[in-house]
Design an enzyme around this catalytic site. Sequence first.
Site, PDB file in Angstrom:
ATOM      1  N   GLU A  40     -22.718   8.689  89.071  1.00  0.00           N
ATOM      2  CA  GLU A  40     -22.063   8.368  90.347  1.00  0.00           C
ATOM      3  C   GLU A  40     -21.922   9.626  91.182  1.00  0.00           C
ATOM      4  O   GLU A  40     -21.547  10.683  90.660  1.00  0.00           O
ATOM      5  CB  GLU A  40     -20.694   7.732  90.099  1.00  0.00           C
ATOM      6  CG  GLU A  40     -20.824   6.245  89.819  1.00  0.00           C
ATOM      7  CD  GLU A  40     -19.508   5.572  89.484  1.00  0.00           C
ATOM      8  OE1 GLU A  40     -18.459   6.033  89.968  1.00  0.00           O
ATOM      9  OE2 GLU A  40     -19.549   4.593  88.730  1.00  0.00           O
ATOM     10  N   TYR A  77     -25.193   7.810  83.484  1.00  0.00           N
ATOM     11  CA  TYR A  77     -24.297   7.534  84.615  1.00  0.00           C
ATOM     12  C   TYR A  77     -24.310   8.737  85.538  1.00  0.00           C
ATOM     13  O   TYR A  77     -24.181   9.872  85.074  1.00  0.00           O
ATOM     14  CB  TYR A  77     -22.857   7.292  84.127  1.00  0.00           C
ATOM     15  CG  TYR A  77     -22.426   5.879  84.398  1.00  0.00           C
ATOM     16  CD1 TYR A  77     -22.446   5.386  85.703  1.00  0.00           C
ATOM     17  CD2 TYR A  77     -22.027   5.029  83.375  1.00  0.00           C
ATOM     18  CE1 TYR A  77     -22.085   4.080  85.970  1.00  0.00           C
ATOM     19  CE2 TYR A  77     -21.661   3.722  83.632  1.00  0.00           C
ATOM     20  CZ  TYR A  77     -21.699   3.244  84.944  1.00  0.00           C
ATOM     21  OH  TYR A  77     -21.349   1.956  85.204  1.00  0.00           O
ATOM     22  N   ARG A 128     -38.835  -2.416  91.828  1.00  0.00           N
ATOM     23  CA  ARG A 128     -38.002  -3.344  92.613  1.00  0.00           C
ATOM     24  C   ARG A 128     -36.724  -2.633  93.018  1.00  0.00           C
ATOM     25  O   ARG A 128     -35.843  -2.418  92.193  1.00  0.00           O
ATOM     26  CB  ARG A 128     -37.695  -4.564  91.738  1.00  0.00           C
ATOM     27  CG  ARG A 128     -36.876  -5.648  92.379  1.00  0.00           C
ATOM     28  CD  ARG A 128     -37.048  -6.924  91.627  1.00  0.00           C
ATOM     29  NE  ARG A 128     -38.435  -7.359  91.707  1.00  0.00           N
ATOM     30  CZ  ARG A 128     -38.931  -8.124  92.685  1.00  0.00           C
ATOM     31  NH1 ARG A 128     -38.147  -8.555  93.632  1.00  0.00           N
ATOM     32  NH2 ARG A 128     -40.199  -8.460  92.694  1.00  0.00           N
TER      33      ARG A 128
END
Length: 416
Positions: free
Chosen positions: A47, A45, A226
């Site tokens: 953020e 993680y 992608r």
Amino acid sequence: MQNYIFELIKEEKIREEKTINLIASENYASPEILQATGSILTNKYAEGYPGARYYGGCQVVDKVETYAIDMCKKLFNAEHANVQPHSGSSANFGVYFSQLKPGDTVLGMALNAGGHLTHGHKINFSGSIFNFVPYGLSPETEQLDYDEIEILAQQHKPKIIVAGASAYSRTIDFEKLHKISTNNNCLLLVDMAHIAGLIAAELHPSPIPFADFISSTTHKTLRGPRSGFICCKAEFAQKIDKAIMPGIQGGPLMHVIAAKAIAFEQAQTKEFKKYQEQVIKNAKAMAQTFTELGYRVVSGGTDNHLFLIDLQDKNKKDNLPETQKLSGKVVEQLLQKCNIILNRNTIPFDTQPPTNPSGIRIGTPAITTRGFVETHACSIVHFIDDAIKNRFDDDFLNKLKIKVEQFCKNFPIYKD
Ligand code: DSN
């Protein structure tokens, strides 16, 4: 149970190896990109942005993201890059969210003229939140009508003009669009998703000197994982970063950002430039062969990696009865039986619905990655024409399918 999914991945690999892929927005990512996308970076993680995260333990992913940003800026000569958008749609949403309020006016290319859902279609967030005014193509040339765009800009006073397309085969004049946006005191967003690889290889003029914002995916001509990204002028950097996180996204996909860094790096090689040159050569050769076989290519040809075929015109020329008429859906399904994959597409001024439009879209990024050159590209056009001519003969179609599989066998996508 997991085995089920791994079996399906194997099945998909076989499908990809055995089929000719003419979907203009697809490509085959390199083994390095697949490896990074499947790496342990998925565990983290992060953020926030490098040096300013909301989680501990980000010292390594900070380096990954910083490197991806640097590579992106270097590749496109951009003042600022945000590599966190999960997709092209998120990238576009990020730009709109950074500049617009609900109800603000924007000009975007109509989907049925070759634009994209996120350029203001009413069923998409873009068209429901903002007041998009669509622009289209000249009926004579089937190319962008810059005079019409200027008139619409004068009339509607948009905050942003969105340029870029998903089914447009001609060079886009970003300088003209820049002049229109400057004359009308609005911003210019270029969604270069389809042509990002051609721009990276300097085979399509770059929007960088002209656009305030550039959005893109990374998996089409750019041949990466992608995903998406945004480049912008330095003056918009903070607003763009805030719009993406915390505005519309949470934790970035660090494994995909790592793969994007590799894609940006690979796109700076000589091999990549040669590849993109071949993409265009193959598209031109295919469009030419279709024309010689009596098909009408929309706008008369292509400057890039794709083109559209008008099947209504073929119906008229061949004087086909109603029951035998070709449509985008009929041809897409017919070719799938022969292991040739493409997508139905509206053509400019189509009178048919998008579910069963009058055209097909053909793109060469994937076949070129496989190693196909012009002679192979022309053979594929003959396969398509043969399938169309013999569409009621199942025996012929079965034989053609075997021929296509054999054709593909000589060009493995992944060696091992
Ligand atoms: N759906 C893509 C395409 O096929 O062009 C655009 O995002």
